[in-house]
Design an enzyme around this catalytic site. Structure first.
Site, PDB file in Angstrom:
ATOM      1  N   ASP A   1      45.817  13.269  34.021  1.00  0.00           N
ATOM      2  CA  ASP A   1      45.132  13.622  32.575  1.00  0.00           C
ATOM      3  C   ASP A   1      45.646  14.716  32.151  1.00  0.00           C
ATOM      4  O   ASP A   1      45.604  16.971  33.217  1.00  0.00           O
ATOM      5  CB  ASP A   1      43.754  14.133  32.628  1.00  0.00           C
ATOM      6  CG  ASP A   1      42.190  13.351  32.565  1.00  0.00           C
ATOM      7  OD1 ASP A   1      43.151  12.071  32.545  1.00  0.00           O
ATOM      8  OD2 ASP A   1      41.443  13.667  32.858  1.00  0.00           O
TER       9      ASP A   1
ATOM     10  N   ASP B   1      35.650   5.367  27.435  1.00  0.00           N
ATOM     11  CA  ASP B   1      34.572   5.933  27.844  1.00  0.00           C
ATOM     12  C   ASP B   1      32.942   6.148  27.277  1.00  0.00           C
ATOM     13  O   ASP B   1      32.477   6.575  26.584  1.00  0.00           O
ATOM     14  CB  ASP B   1      35.175   7.368  26.942  1.00  0.00           C
ATOM     15  CG  ASP B   1      36.584   7.327  26.507  1.00  0.00           C
ATOM     16  OD1 ASP B   1      37.313   7.558  28.219  1.00  0.00           O
ATOM     17  OD2 ASP B   1      37.447   7.447  26.274  1.00  0.00           O
TER      18      ASP B   1
HETATM   19  O1  1PR Z   1      40.785   8.628  22.034  1.00  0.00           O
HETATM   20  O2  1PR Z   1      43.044   7.581  21.789  1.00  0.00           O
HETATM   21  O3  1PR Z   1      43.290  10.002  21.582  1.00  0.00           O
HETATM   22  O4  1PR Z   1      42.845   8.516  24.050  1.00  0.00           O
HETATM   23  C1  1PR Z   1      42.431   9.592  24.961  1.00  0.00           C
HETATM   24  C2  1PR Z   1      42.576   9.368  26.306  1.00  0.00           C
HETATM   25  O5  1PR Z   1      42.454  10.773  26.557  1.00  0.00           O
HETATM   26  C3  1PR Z   1      41.156   8.364  26.716  1.00  0.00           C
HETATM   27  O6  1PR Z   1      41.247   7.495  27.126  1.00  0.00           O
HETATM   28  C4  1PR Z   1      39.843   9.370  27.287  1.00  0.00           C
HETATM   29  O7  1PR Z   1      39.224   8.954  28.549  1.00  0.00           O
HETATM   30  C5  1PR Z   1      41.026  10.513  27.687  1.00  0.00           C
HETATM   31  N1  1PR Z   1      40.415  11.612  27.662  1.00  0.00           N
HETATM   32  C6  1PR Z   1      39.993  12.750  27.290  1.00  0.00           C
HETATM   33  N2  1PR Z   1      39.010  13.384  26.735  1.00  0.00           N
HETATM   34  C7  1PR Z   1      39.094  13.870  28.402  1.00  0.00           C
HETATM   35  C8  1PR Z   1      38.904  15.060  29.334  1.00  0.00           C
HETATM   36  O8  1PR Z   1      38.983  14.865  30.138  1.00  0.00           O
HETATM   37  N3  1PR Z   1      38.389  15.871  28.401  1.00  0.00           N
HETATM   38  N4  1PR Z   1      40.585  12.079  29.958  1.00  0.00           N
HETATM   39  C9  1PR Z   1      39.658  12.521  28.845  1.00  0.00           C
HETATM   40  C10 1PR Z   1      39.055  11.458  30.380  1.00  0.00           C
HETATM   41  C11 1PR Z   1      39.367  10.143  32.266  1.00  0.00           C
HETATM   42  C12 1PR Z   1      39.695   9.114  33.585  1.00  0.00           C
HETATM   43  C13 1PR Z   1      39.341  10.211  34.786  1.00  0.00           C
HETATM   44  C14 1PR Z   1      39.229   8.883  35.338  1.00  0.00           C
HETATM   45  C15 1PR Z   1      38.821   9.248  37.030  1.00  0.00           C
HETATM   46  N5  1PR Z   1      39.349  10.884  31.749  1.00  0.00           N
HETATM   47  O9  1PR Z   1      41.459   9.184  32.798  1.00  0.00           O
HETATM   48  O10 1PR Z   1      40.683  10.160  35.388  1.00  0.00           O
HETATM   49  O11 1PR Z   1      37.806   9.542  35.210  1.00  0.00           O
HETATM   50  O12 1PR Z   1      38.339  10.789  37.249  1.00  0.00           O
HETATM   51  P1  1PR Z   1      37.810  10.853  39.214  1.00  0.00           P
HETATM   52  O13 1PR Z   1      38.922  10.150  40.038  1.00  0.00           O
HETATM   53  O14 1PR Z   1      37.876  12.436  39.080  1.00  0.00           O
HETATM   54  O15 1PR Z   1      36.272  10.664  38.820  1.00  0.00           O
HETATM   55  P2  1PR Z   1      42.403   8.481  22.488  1.00  0.00           P
END
Ligand code: 1PR
Length: 501
Positions: A177, A339
């Site tokens: 991320d 999500d």
């Molecule tokens: O909506 O098309 O602009 O895409 C944004 C992307 O960014 C989406 O795929 C959304 O899942 C991701 N996202 C947005 N905000 C966050 C955040 O964390 N604040 N991250 C975010 C999502 C989730 C996973 C993470 C897993 C594994 N991150 O990608 O890597 O949950 O984590 P873990 O192994 O530590 O449990 P758009």
């Protein structure tokens, strides 16, 4: 490789170069009896992942029999019958029960169905070897007499099939991320339940390292794929605001496995009035070295629109990012990142719930297999879709979204869980099984990995094609090499990373 052939079902009526007298057809997703029995559905199409290849002719000495390569395709040069021997085939591979030609050689013309440039050390070594071959060796095709229609019984691939596999290895994906920190630098960050700021008074964006250096480290540890998600809240288009193009370009120079890029892939208008289409943003990423783009929030809105249109008897508009990108670059290049959030409902209020706007949602929970059962006593639940990094909830549920994006042309689902993100409690097996059984495209399971055992469990219990983690890798708690080793010890197929070629 396919353009060397005579024709393809992918473009009826269009002629190929015709150097190879064979036709390209589509994989049959309903061919695997064991999966049909398990889920009512056959293997996932497209084939996405690492599969083995064996030399089609004994004269080539089985030099490729033990390597795995990265494949991503729905159409293939299928070999339906072992009596029809393709002389031009250099290697054969098998996906489920279907054998196909995975590389060809006609004189000094070579073609591969897999992507050697994305196949780690095995692919690079193969390219090096072919390019280094003396001209005398490559300017003619030696005569072939001893055809090998099946993988050699001693090979790792034959063992995989014997265990009931479809040929693919279990894919382990590292997710980064990425967002700008308070100094304006792009850093890898990670929180829990999508909150990436430090819990202390500083409230700074947690900085876990530099994206290119970390991706390189994960590649060296054996990651089968690297995913960058730009989680910045964009003020204008993803190209103008915090461009990730440089990160992708630099990573693609040293990371020779597939790269997926997500975040902000949608139609936008920059503050200066410049319109940017989702297709344009995706194209810029592909030209920088990305193999797939991942669409999040926009996919939810697209499916909501589709469901609305259906009420009036209308179909897809053809204008959404999913549709334009999959039309332009193929469905295998379009991932939808979902999500979902688990929402509990007391059994006693279920009938009332069904009368609400969420009525058509899939309600689950009576047969939970998760390890958090005490929280779930007396409750059913549904999985609500969210947008904007989990910050806003929407009316539709995860199954409506998954099936909707499949219909619009997505080639893969990246299935997160807001509740499990960063928790280390393990993957949400209920959620994964629910989605896996609802679609035919591959599913990458994400969120909640806390140790090697969680990877074993998700592959064993759900049949997911890939498992993704972030936190445990970034914090150095578990290495990707340890995950691979753990899977191997349990006799679960993983890609070989030492090359024998
Ligand atoms: O909506 O098309 O602009 O895409 C944004 C992307 O960014 C989406 O795929 C959304 O899942 C991701 N996202 C947005 N905000 C966050 C955040 O964390 N604040 N991250 C975010 C999502 C989730 C996973 C993470 C897993 C594994 N991150 O990608 O890597 O949950 O984590 P873990 O192994 O530590 O449990 P758009």
């Amino acid at each position: 490789m396919q353009v060397l052939f005579e024709s393809s079902h992918e473009s009826p009526g269009a002629k190929g170069l015709g150097i190879i007298p064979w036709e390209i057809t589509k994989f049959n997703s309903a061919d695997d009896a064991w999966r049909v029995a398990a889920s009512g559905k056959g293997k996932s199409v497209p084939q996405i992942g690492w599969n083995g290849a064996w030399n089609a002719w004994e004269e080539d000495q089985g030099e490729m029999d033990e390597e795995d390569y990265y494949f991503v395709h729905s159409f293939a040069a299928l070999v339906p019958d072992s009596s029809k021997k393709p002389e031009f085939a250099y290697t054969l591979s098998r996906y489920g029960s279907e054998t196909f030609i995975s590389s060809v050689r006609v004189g000094n013309v070579y073609g591969t169905q897999f992507h050697p440039e994305k196949s780690g050390p095995a692919g690079l070594e193969l390219l090096r070897k072919w390019l280094a071959a003396p001209v005398s060796e490559v300017s003619s095709t030696p005569s072939k007499t001893n055809y090998r229609p099946d993988p050699p019984t001693s090979s790792g691939l034959a063992k995989r099939f014997k265990q009931g596999g479809n040929g693919l290895t279990n894919r382990v994906v590292a997710c980064l991320d990425v967002r700008s920190n308070d100094n304006g630098d792009l850093v890898v960050t990670k929180g829990d339940q999508y909150d990436v700021r430090e819990k202390d008074d500083s409230k700074a964006v947690r900085n876990l390292g530099k994206p290119v250096a970390l991706s390189q480290k994960y590649y060296e540890q054996g990651a089968d794929e690297v995913c960058f998600l730009n989680i910045t809240s964009f003020r204008s288009s993803a190209l103008q605001d915090q461009p990730m193009l440089e990160v992708v370009r630099a990573a693609a120079e040293t990371v020779f496995v597939p790269l997926t890029i997500g975040g902000g892939i949608k139609d936008t208008v920059d503050p200066d009035g410049t319109a940017r289409s989702a297709l344009e943003v995706a194209g810029a990423y592909f030209r920088s070295g990305a193999d797939k783009v991942s669409i999040g929030s926009e996919a939810v809105l697209a499916v909501e629109e589709l469901l609305e249109r259906r009420k009036n008897g209308l179909g897809p508009t053809g204008k959404t990012g999913i549709e334009t990108i999959s039309k332009g670059y193929g469905s295998q290049a379009v991932v939808v990142s979902i999500d979902p959030k688990r929402v509990y409902i007391d059994y006693s209020t279920l009938s009332e719930f069904k009368k609400t706007a969420h009525g058509p949602c899939v309600i689950t929970g009576e047969t939970s297999t998760t390890r958090t059962k005490s929280e779930e006593e007396g409750k059913a639940w549904w999985y609500q879709c969210t947008i904007s990094g989990g910050r806003a909830t929407r009316d539709i549920d995860v199954i409506q979204l998954a099936q909707g994006v499949e219909e619009l042309g997505a080639g893969e689902i990246l299935l997160n869980s807001v509740d499990r993100d960063g928790s280390g409690k393990g993957f949400d097996l209920d959620l994964i099984n629910l989605v896996k059984n609802a679609v035919r495209i591959p599913v990458v399971s994400s969120s909640g990995a806390g140790g090697v055992g969680d990877f074993e469990e998700v592959f064993r219990e759900t049949g997911t094609e890939a498992a993704l983690a972030a936190g445990i890798f970034h914090r150095g708690e578990v290495g990707i090499d340890q995950v691979k080793q753990g899977l191997q010890e349990k006799e679960m197929a993983v890609r070989r990373t030492e090359v024998k070629l």
